[in-house]
Design a protein around this motif. Structure first.
Motif, PDB file in Angstrom:
ATOM      1  N   PHE A  36       2.864  -3.846 -14.067  1.00 15.61           N
ATOM      2  CA  PHE A  36       3.901  -2.825 -14.123  1.00 15.61           C
ATOM      3  C   PHE A  36       4.803  -3.083 -12.929  1.00 15.61           C
ATOM      4  O   PHE A  36       4.332  -3.218 -11.793  1.00 15.61           O
ATOM      5  N   VAL A  37       6.095  -3.181 -13.183  1.00 16.08           N
ATOM      6  CA  VAL A  37       7.057  -3.569 -12.156  1.00 16.08           C
ATOM      7  C   VAL A  37       8.120  -2.486 -12.052  1.00 16.08           C
ATOM      8  O   VAL A  37       8.773  -2.149 -13.041  1.00 16.08           O
ATOM      9  N   TRP A  38       8.281  -1.954 -10.869  1.00 12.47           N
ATOM     10  CA  TRP A  38       9.304  -0.948 -10.596  1.00 12.47           C
ATOM     11  C   TRP A  38      10.426  -1.652  -9.848  1.00 12.47           C
ATOM     12  O   TRP A  38      10.207  -2.249  -8.799  1.00 12.47           O
ATOM     13  N   GLY A  98      -2.355   1.554  -5.305  1.00 12.55           N
ATOM     14  CA  GLY A  98      -2.036   0.914  -6.573  1.00 12.55           C
ATOM     15  C   GLY A  98      -0.922  -0.119  -6.489  1.00 12.55           C
ATOM     16  O   GLY A  98      -0.708  -0.862  -7.442  1.00 12.55           O
ATOM     17  N   MET A  99      -0.203  -0.193  -5.353  1.00 15.48           N
ATOM     18  CA  MET A  99       0.838  -1.210  -5.209  1.00 15.48           C
ATOM     19  C   MET A  99       0.173  -2.542  -4.893  1.00 15.48           C
ATOM     20  O   MET A  99      -0.624  -2.641  -3.962  1.00 15.48           O
ATOM     21  N   LEU A 100       0.490  -3.556  -5.675  1.00 12.65           N
ATOM     22  CA  LEU A 100      -0.115  -4.872  -5.496  1.00 12.65           C
ATOM     23  C   LEU A 100       0.694  -5.754  -4.552  1.00 12.65           C
ATOM     24  O   LEU A 100       0.143  -6.490  -3.754  1.00 12.65           O
ATOM     25  N   ARG A 101       2.003  -5.691  -4.668  1.00 11.15           N
ATOM     26  CA  ARG A 101       2.904  -6.432  -3.767  1.00 11.15           C
ATOM     27  C   ARG A 101       4.315  -5.912  -3.978  1.00 11.15           C
ATOM     28  O   ARG A 101       4.602  -5.249  -4.966  1.00 11.15           O
ATOM     29  N   PHE A 150       5.116  -4.423  -7.615  1.00 13.61           N
ATOM     30  CA  PHE A 150       4.139  -4.656  -8.678  1.00 13.61           C
ATOM     31  C   PHE A 150       3.001  -3.665  -8.505  1.00 13.61           C
ATOM     32  O   PHE A 150       2.494  -3.482  -7.393  1.00 13.61           O
ATOM     33  N   TRP A 151       2.593  -3.047  -9.610  1.00 13.76           N
ATOM     34  CA  TRP A 151       1.600  -1.970  -9.590  1.00 13.76           C
ATOM     35  C   TRP A 151       0.450  -2.284 -10.523  1.00 13.76           C
ATOM     36  O   TRP A 151       0.632  -2.961 -11.537  1.00 13.76           O
ATOM     37  N   ASP A 152      -0.729  -1.737 -10.192  1.00 14.56           N
ATOM     38  CA  ASP A 152      -1.902  -1.967 -11.036  1.00 14.56           C
ATOM     39  C   ASP A 152      -1.859  -1.144 -12.319  1.00 14.56           C
ATOM     40  O   ASP A 152      -2.539  -1.476 -13.288  1.00 14.56           O
ATOM     41  N   SER A 153      -1.048  -0.081 -12.343  1.00 16.00           N
ATOM     42  CA  SER A 153      -0.915   0.740 -13.551  1.00 16.00           C
ATOM     43  C   SER A 153       0.365   1.567 -13.493  1.00 16.00           C
ATOM     44  O   SER A 153       0.923   1.783 -12.408  1.00 16.00           O
ATOM     45  N   ARG A 154       0.787   2.022 -14.618  1.00 19.87           N
ATOM     46  CA  ARG A 154       1.941   2.928 -14.666  1.00 19.87           C
ATOM     47  C   ARG A 154       1.610   4.227 -13.927  1.00 19.87           C
ATOM     48  O   ARG A 154       2.450   4.779 -13.228  1.00 19.87           O
ATOM     49  N   ASP A 155       0.376   4.715 -14.094  1.00 22.59           N
ATOM     50  CA  ASP A 155      -0.022   5.954 -13.433  1.00 22.59           C
ATOM     51  C   ASP A 155       0.087   5.852 -11.916  1.00 22.59           C
ATOM     52  O   ASP A 155       0.528   6.797 -11.262  1.00 22.59           O
ATOM     53  N   SER A 156      -0.322   4.724 -11.344  1.00 27.72           N
ATOM     54  CA  SER A 156      -0.217   4.541  -9.886  1.00 27.72           C
ATOM     55  C   SER A 156       1.236   4.598  -9.438  1.00 27.72           C
ATOM     56  O   SER A 156       1.573   5.247  -8.447  1.00 27.72           O
ATOM     57  N   CYS A 157       2.095   3.905 -10.174  1.00 31.84           N
ATOM     58  CA  CYS A 157       3.519   3.896  -9.833  1.00 31.84           C
ATOM     59  C   CYS A 157       4.113   5.291  -9.977  1.00 31.84           C
ATOM     60  O   CYS A 157       4.827   5.769  -9.087  1.00 31.84           O
ATOM     61  N   ASP A 158       3.808   5.952 -11.076  1.00 30.39           N
ATOM     62  CA  ASP A 158       4.325   7.309 -11.296  1.00 30.39           C
ATOM     63  C   ASP A 158       3.838   8.275 -10.222  1.00 30.39           C
ATOM     64  O   ASP A 158       4.592   9.141  -9.769  1.00 30.39           O
TER      65      ASP A 158
END
Length: 100
Positions: free
Chosen positions: A5-7, A33-36, A53-61
Motif C-alpha cells: 500500500f503506497v501513500w 506499519g510504515m515500511l519505508r 510504503f505501508w504493511d496495510s491500508r489500515d495502518s496507513c489510514d
C-alpha cells in the motif's frame, strides 16, 4: 511478488521555505506499519512528492487519522500552497536484466 500500500502526497510550497517545510514534514517517530518512505524535490524546490510504503491500508489510514499526523499537517500548513494525496496498491516491477 509482494503487494504494498503506497501513500503518495504531492505538495507545492512557498518559494524559499524548503528547509522550514522539511523540518515540519518529518514525523516525530516512524509510524506503526510504515515500511519505508521517500521524498523527491523538484529542481526549483517548489514541489515535493512524498512516497511511503505501508504493511496495510489500515495502518496507513490509522496514521492519517492520528493526532500526530494532524499536528504534523498543522506545522506544514504555513509553507503549503497546494496538496494532493492518494493511496494506491501495487508491487515492484520485475525488470529483466539487459544483455551486453
Amino acid at each position: 511478488m509482494d503487494e504494498h500500500f503506497v501513500w503518495m502526497t504531492t505538495r507545492r510550497i512557498r518559494p524559499g521555505t524548503l528547509a522550514d517545510f522539511e523540518r515540519a514534514w518529518r514525523p516525530p517517530s516512524t509510524p506503526s506499519g510504515m515500511l519505508r518512505a521517500y521524498a523527491f524535490w523538484s529542481e526549483d524546490g517548489l514541489e515535493i512528492i512524498g512516497v511511503s510504503f505501508w504493511d496495510s491500508r489500515d495502518s496507513c489510514d490509522a496514521w492519517r487519522a492520528s493526532e500526530a499526523e494532524a499536528r504534523r499537517r498543522e506545522a506544514m500548513a504555513p509553507y503549503v500552497i497546494e496538496e494532493r494525496e492518494s493511496l494506491y496498491r501495487g508491487r515492484e516491477l520485475g525488470i529483466p536484466l539487459g544483455s551486453g
